[in-house]
Design an enzyme around this catalytic site. Structure first.
Site, PDB file in Angstrom:
ATOM      1  N   GLU A 156       0.864  -1.191   0.000  1.00  0.00           N
ATOM      2  CA  GLU A 156       0.000   0.000   0.000  1.00  0.00           C
ATOM      3  C   GLU A 156       0.892   1.230   0.000  1.00  0.00           C
ATOM      4  O   GLU A 156       1.922   1.250   0.676  1.00  0.00           O
ATOM      5  CB  GLU A 156      -0.877  -0.027   1.258  1.00  0.00           C
ATOM      6  CG  GLU A 156      -1.716   1.219   1.427  1.00  0.00           C
ATOM      7  CD  GLU A 156      -2.535   1.199   2.725  1.00  0.00           C
ATOM      8  OE1 GLU A 156      -2.982   0.120   3.151  1.00  0.00           O
ATOM      9  OE2 GLU A 156      -2.698   2.278   3.313  1.00  0.00           O
ATOM     10  N   GLU A 161      -2.412  11.786   3.188  1.00  0.00           N
ATOM     11  CA  GLU A 161      -3.181  11.218   4.291  1.00  0.00           C
ATOM     12  C   GLU A 161      -2.982  12.020   5.575  1.00  0.00           C
ATOM     13  O   GLU A 161      -1.895  12.508   5.854  1.00  0.00           O
ATOM     14  CB  GLU A 161      -2.758   9.763   4.549  1.00  0.00           C
ATOM     15  CG  GLU A 161      -3.668   9.047   5.525  1.00  0.00           C
ATOM     16  CD  GLU A 161      -3.357   7.569   5.660  1.00  0.00           C
ATOM     17  OE1 GLU A 161      -2.209   7.171   5.432  1.00  0.00           O
ATOM     18  OE2 GLU A 161      -4.290   6.817   6.010  1.00  0.00           O
TER      19      GLU A 161
END
Ligand SMILES: *[C@@H]1O[C@H](CO)[C@@H](O)[C@H](O)[C@H]1NC(C)=O
Ligand SMILES: *[C@@H]1O[C@H](CO)[C@@H](O)[C@H](O)[C@H]1NC(C)=O
Ligand SMILES: *[C@@H]1O[C@H](CO)[C@@H](O)[C@H](O)[C@H]1NC(C)=O
Ligand SMILES: *[C@@H]1O[C@H](CO)[C@@H](O)[C@H](O)[C@H]1NC(C)=O
Ligand SMILES: *[C@@H]1O[C@H](CO)[C@@H](O)[C@H](O)[C@H]1NC(C)=O
Ligand SMILES: *[C@@H]1O[C@H](CO)[C@@H](O)[C@H](O)[C@H]1NC(C)=O
Length: 341
Positions: A156, A161
């Site tokens: 990932e 974020e």
């Protein structure tokens, strides 16, 4: 998407023993003399350029329950469209992906939101997101990321974020194989800077129960949240090169390199990246492959909920879910996502 900022240090310590068992073959001795190489002079050509309705036609709306435990009800394309949570702004062709800010939802309930995944998948390339705004508000957890099949085995990559009132962007890799993958801090030296961000944790290895990953935090407050939006947004770039490593940059709107705007991106012109994961200490192709791109906004859950009490936000995260006004600006305004090879 799985990153837990507050857990990064704990996880790095915890996984120290595992890293020893899977040591990368190259000796540390070599690392000190090496000049960090985070870009190439390769000429990139566009493979996919997602804009406007492309996000509805070529990406898929995820409708399952949030894998990160958030207080969201992810909407189908037709429901998101009818609720005004996913639309193209005719004025500028931007794509808006919003959290519901009008419904009455009880504390601890699930507020409608949107999570979309690209139909196509990628195993390397240069990825660029241009956004005019990103979701802000207490309890929100927006992310632009990519993920392979059978998490965490195919890895990932979290490009954008953060949670709550976080001041700067966090960039994280999660690797899921026994092939060691760490941030090589030795490549950043006084004579040859390899990254400008702060290292939050160096071991990328993630499991379903310990998934902090290896991360950098950007130093520029225009890279996330209100700071990003006040700068009229900007660009995030990921250079995923199986032989060099992964590099990520953020550019505020006023500082976007002209080669990006002109759709002829040349990362060798961009200066030192905010985050750099050298292939010298991470076998990129073994740990990251067949990634779909994802854009979402969740609320509370593992990270935004877990970190809420130390975020400076009022009350509790589950109570904030009920506050519709709080989510008025919890929306992505996306100019485009481009994939170059
Ligand atoms: C890119 O090309 C320039 C000019 O030839 C050179 O100075 C630079 O070292 C090259 N960069 C890389 C990463 O190969
Ligand atoms: C808006 O986006 C669509 C889909 O990519 C594209 O075909 C069209 O040319 C764009 N319009 C403008 C004005 O940029
Ligand atoms: C993308 O996937 C969705 C869901 O499977 C499908 O409905 C849609 O037609 C696909 N888009 C393209 C361009 O293949
Ligand atoms: C990276 O190297 C530069 C130049 O020596 C230094 O200023 C910076 O603090 C280093 N960053 C980290 C995270 O060690
Ligand atoms: C990286 O992993 C791939 C796939 O497992 C393997 O073929 C390759 O030899 C590895 N490279 C290095 C440098 O270990
Ligand atoms: C609801 O959200 C708004 C906007 O974030 C905030 O000003 C207000 O204080 C919140 N109300 C409560 C009760 O937390």
């Amino acid at each position: 998407m799985h990153a837990l900022y507050f857990a990064a240090v704990v996880a790095a310590v915890h996984f120290g023993t595992l890293a020893g068992a899977h040591k990368y073959s190259r000796s540390r001795h070599h690392l000190f003399a090496r000049t960090p190489q985070y870009t190439t002079n390769k000429t990139y050509t566009v493979q996919d350029f997602y804009q406007a309705e492309d996000f509805f036609n070529e990406w898929t709306f995820f409708t399952g329950s949030d894998p990160t435990g958030g207080n969201v009800a992810y909407q189908s394309m037709s429901d998101a469209t009818s609720k005004g949570l996913a639309y193209v702004d005719d004025c500028d062709n931007s794509t808006v992906l919003a959290v519901d800010s009008t419904s009455s939802i009880p504390a601890g309930g699930n507020r409608p939101s949107v999570r979309i995944t690209s139909n196509k998948s990628y195993s390397s390339g240069l990825f660029i997101l241009d956004a005019a705004a990103m979701p802000v508000g207490c309890g929100t957890w927006p992310s632009f990321w990519s993920v392979g099949p059978n998490w965490p085995y195919a890895g990932e990559i979290d490009i954008v974020e953060g949670v709550n009132n976080q001041a700067t962007n966090q960039m994280t890799l999660h690797s899921g194989t026994s092939s060691a993958c760490t941030i090589d801090t030795a490549v950043n030296t006084s004579t040859s800077e390899a990254y400008t961000g702060h290292v939050l944790g160096t071991n990328c290895y993630s499991t379903p129960t310990a998934d902090a990953g290896c991360a950098f935090s950007d130093t520029d407050t225009r890279s996330f949240g209100y700071g990003f939006n006040n700068a009229n947004g900007g660009v995030f770039a990921l250079l995923w090169d199986t032989s060099l490593g992964m590099s990520m940059w953020h550019f505020a709107r006023s500082e976007i390199p002209s080669d990006i705007t002109n759709r002829a991106p040349n990362p060798s012109n961009w200066g030192v990246p905010a985050g750099f994961w050298s292939s010298q200490t991470c076998n990129i192709s073994a740990n990251f492959y067949q990634h779909s791109l994802v854009i979402d906004t969740t609320i509370c859950g593992n990270w935004a909920g877990g970190a809420y009490s130390s975020s400076g936000c009022p009350g509790t995260c589950s109570a904030m879910v009920a506050n519709a006004t709080n989510f008025v600006n919890a929306k992505w305004i996306i100019n485009y996502v481009a994939v170059y090879q």
